[in-house]
Scaffold this motif. Structure first.
Motif, PDB file in Angstrom:
ATOM      1  N   PHE A  20      10.739   2.030  -2.282  1.00  0.00           N
ATOM      2  CA  PHE A  20       9.522   1.229  -2.332  1.00  0.00           C
ATOM      3  C   PHE A  20       9.370   0.572  -3.703  1.00  0.00           C
ATOM      4  O   PHE A  20       9.564   1.203  -4.746  1.00  0.00           O
ATOM      5  CB  PHE A  20       8.298   2.080  -2.039  1.00  0.00           C
ATOM      6  N   ALA A  21       8.977  -0.688  -3.697  1.00  0.00           N
ATOM      7  CA  ALA A  21       8.892  -1.464  -4.937  1.00  0.00           C
ATOM      8  C   ALA A  21       7.875  -0.889  -5.918  1.00  0.00           C
ATOM      9  O   ALA A  21       8.097  -0.898  -7.129  1.00  0.00           O
ATOM     10  CB  ALA A  21       8.551  -2.922  -4.612  1.00  0.00           C
ATOM     11  N   ASN A  50      -1.837   4.539  -8.678  1.00  0.00           N
ATOM     12  CA  ASN A  50      -1.441   3.620  -7.621  1.00  0.00           C
ATOM     13  C   ASN A  50      -2.613   3.409  -6.675  1.00  0.00           C
ATOM     14  O   ASN A  50      -3.181   4.364  -6.135  1.00  0.00           O
ATOM     15  CB  ASN A  50      -0.242   4.200  -6.860  1.00  0.00           C
ATOM     16  N   VAL A  51      -3.009   2.155  -6.462  1.00  0.00           N
ATOM     17  CA  VAL A  51      -4.125   1.812  -5.582  1.00  0.00           C
ATOM     18  C   VAL A  51      -3.597   0.893  -4.480  1.00  0.00           C
ATOM     19  O   VAL A  51      -2.842  -0.044  -4.755  1.00  0.00           O
ATOM     20  CB  VAL A  51      -5.264   1.115  -6.368  1.00  0.00           C
ATOM     21  N   VAL A  52      -4.019   1.155  -3.238  1.00  0.00           N
ATOM     22  CA  VAL A  52      -3.547   0.388  -2.085  1.00  0.00           C
ATOM     23  C   VAL A  52      -4.719  -0.355  -1.454  1.00  0.00           C
ATOM     24  O   VAL A  52      -5.811   0.194  -1.303  1.00  0.00           O
ATOM     25  CB  VAL A  52      -2.880   1.321  -1.050  1.00  0.00           C
ATOM     26  N   THR A  72       3.774  -5.772  -5.211  1.00  0.00           N
ATOM     27  CA  THR A  72       3.998  -6.081  -3.802  1.00  0.00           C
ATOM     28  C   THR A  72       5.417  -5.712  -3.392  1.00  0.00           C
ATOM     29  O   THR A  72       6.320  -5.624  -4.223  1.00  0.00           O
ATOM     30  CB  THR A  72       3.759  -7.577  -3.538  1.00  0.00           C
ATOM     31  N   ASP A  73       5.581  -5.490  -2.096  1.00  0.00           N
ATOM     32  CA  ASP A  73       6.879  -5.076  -1.559  1.00  0.00           C
ATOM     33  C   ASP A  73       7.214  -5.974  -0.378  1.00  0.00           C
ATOM     34  O   ASP A  73       6.618  -5.863   0.687  1.00  0.00           O
ATOM     35  CB  ASP A  73       6.816  -3.611  -1.122  1.00  0.00           C
ATOM     36  N   GLU A  93       0.155  -3.091   3.453  1.00  0.00           N
ATOM     37  CA  GLU A  93      -0.896  -3.260   2.460  1.00  0.00           C
ATOM     38  C   GLU A  93      -0.270  -3.537   1.098  1.00  0.00           C
ATOM     39  O   GLU A  93       0.906  -3.249   0.868  1.00  0.00           O
ATOM     40  CB  GLU A  93      -1.772  -2.015   2.405  1.00  0.00           C
ATOM     41  N   ASP A  94      -1.074  -4.068   0.198  1.00  0.00           N
ATOM     42  CA  ASP A  94      -0.607  -4.378  -1.153  1.00  0.00           C
ATOM     43  C   ASP A  94      -0.860  -3.202  -2.084  1.00  0.00           C
ATOM     44  O   ASP A  94      -1.897  -2.543  -2.001  1.00  0.00           O
ATOM     45  CB  ASP A  94      -1.330  -5.604  -1.704  1.00  0.00           C
TER      46      ASP A  94
END
Length: 327
Positions: free
Chosen positions: A101-102, A253-255, A286-287, A293-294
């Motif tokens: 995951f990015a 990390n926030v989504v 972003t991935d 989701e971002d």
């Protein structure tokens, strides 16, 4: 000794007893043999029932699955699923230490502060804490990139740790980093509060096995798709700040929600951290391959650092600071 080790020990003792009984069977009458077999059966039944009760009490909400998928590139990928969402992933084979995951690769942006931190405070990022182990994607990546980094990883779910050892190369990593990795099976908020108390009160000992104070803390904790509220509040942020060395860096990390349209939690968390730290930065992560989701990395620090890819925001962006006990 943890519960798993205790039950292994009990199992060994039971096996020894069985062998000892077996050696005596030849000298016992039939009634004695029957009695021995009944006793052995009862012992194992009690041991098995106790172990199942202890596992249920220790992991009342554990819902861990490991799935094998094909990446967009065609490579084989193992995914750790919990609460119905993907929490972590690993490539299988040569790229097993590279995050899939990015956003987990993007965690490395915190090392933008390493040089300026050394100049301003006399230390760089040498001791770090990761809250949320999952598949240990970032720990694998960062420990092999930064040869002087010591990392404590908190993961409260023993099923997740077990999955990481079996499927996500955790033991392989530990063998390569020569004691620089410690895995702590504890609750993240409880540990942070304990560390903060130890820092602020000289008479209170620090948490056993921790390497606090830390130069960096990385928070990647979720309950399914929801962020861990206990680690997202003003009170938690104060404990994070107390557990950091002067000039240390906290990254969370926030989504987003609603396919990137709902940034309410991001706005609230930025407001929360702004109430505690001198500087807060937002970095999109972003991935394109695994996106839904971002992801946004929010970095909070008292140090005057800059971070690549950060985006500006103003007072109008800030939401409502989150508090313990609030819904």
């Amino acid at each position: 000794m943890n519960m798993r080790d205790a039950y292994r020990m009990l199992g060994i003792v039971a096996l020894i007893l069985v062998i000892a009984f077996a050696l005596q069977l030849a000298t016992l009458p039939p009634a004695g043999i029957a009695l021995v077999l009944v006793v052995v059966a009862v012992v194992f039944a009690v041991l098995f029932a106790s172990r199942r009760r202890a596992r249920a009490q220790a992991r009342p909400t554990s819902d861990v699955r490991v799935r094998t998928l094909a990446a967009p590139t065609g490579e084989e990928v193992r995914v750790l699923e919990s609460g119905g969402v993907y929490q972590s992933a690993t490539y299988v084979g040569e790229r097993r230490f590279e995050p899939v995951f990015a956003y987990q690769r993007a965690f490395e942006v915190l090392f933008d502060a390493d040089g300026p931190m050394r100049v301003a405070y006399g230390h760089g990022i040498e001791r770090a804490l990761a809250l949320g182990g999952g598949g240990f994607a970032w720990p694998k990546y960062t420990l092999l990139r930064h040869k002087d980094l010591a990392l404590d990883v908190v993961e409260r779910d023993p099923d997740v740790i077990e999955a990481a050892r079996r499927w996500f190369y955790l033991d392989d990593l530990a063998a390569r980093v020569d004691g620089r990795l410690q895995v702590m099976e504890v609750d993240g908020r409880a540990l942070i509060d304990e560390l903060a108390d130890g820092m602020e009160n000289a008479s209170t000992p620090l948490a056993v096995h921790s390497r606090a104070p830390y130069d960096a803390i990385v928070n990647d904790t979720f309950a399914g798709s929801e962020p861990a509220h206990s680690l997202a509040t003003v009170e938690a942020a104060r404990s994070m700040r107390a557990a950091l060395n002067p000039g240390g860096v906290y990254l969370t990390n926030v989504v987003s929600r609603d396919e990137g349209r709902d940034l309410a939690f991001l706005r609230d968390e930025v407001a929360t951290l702004s109430a505690v730290f001198a500087h807060v930065h937002i970095i999109p992560a972003t991935d394109e391959d695994w996106g839904g989701e971002d992801n946004y990395l929010v970095i909070a620090t008292d140090g005057p650092y800059t971070f690549s890819g950060s985006i500006p925001f103003d007072e109008d962006f800030l939401g409502t600071p989150l508090r313990d006990g609030a819904a």
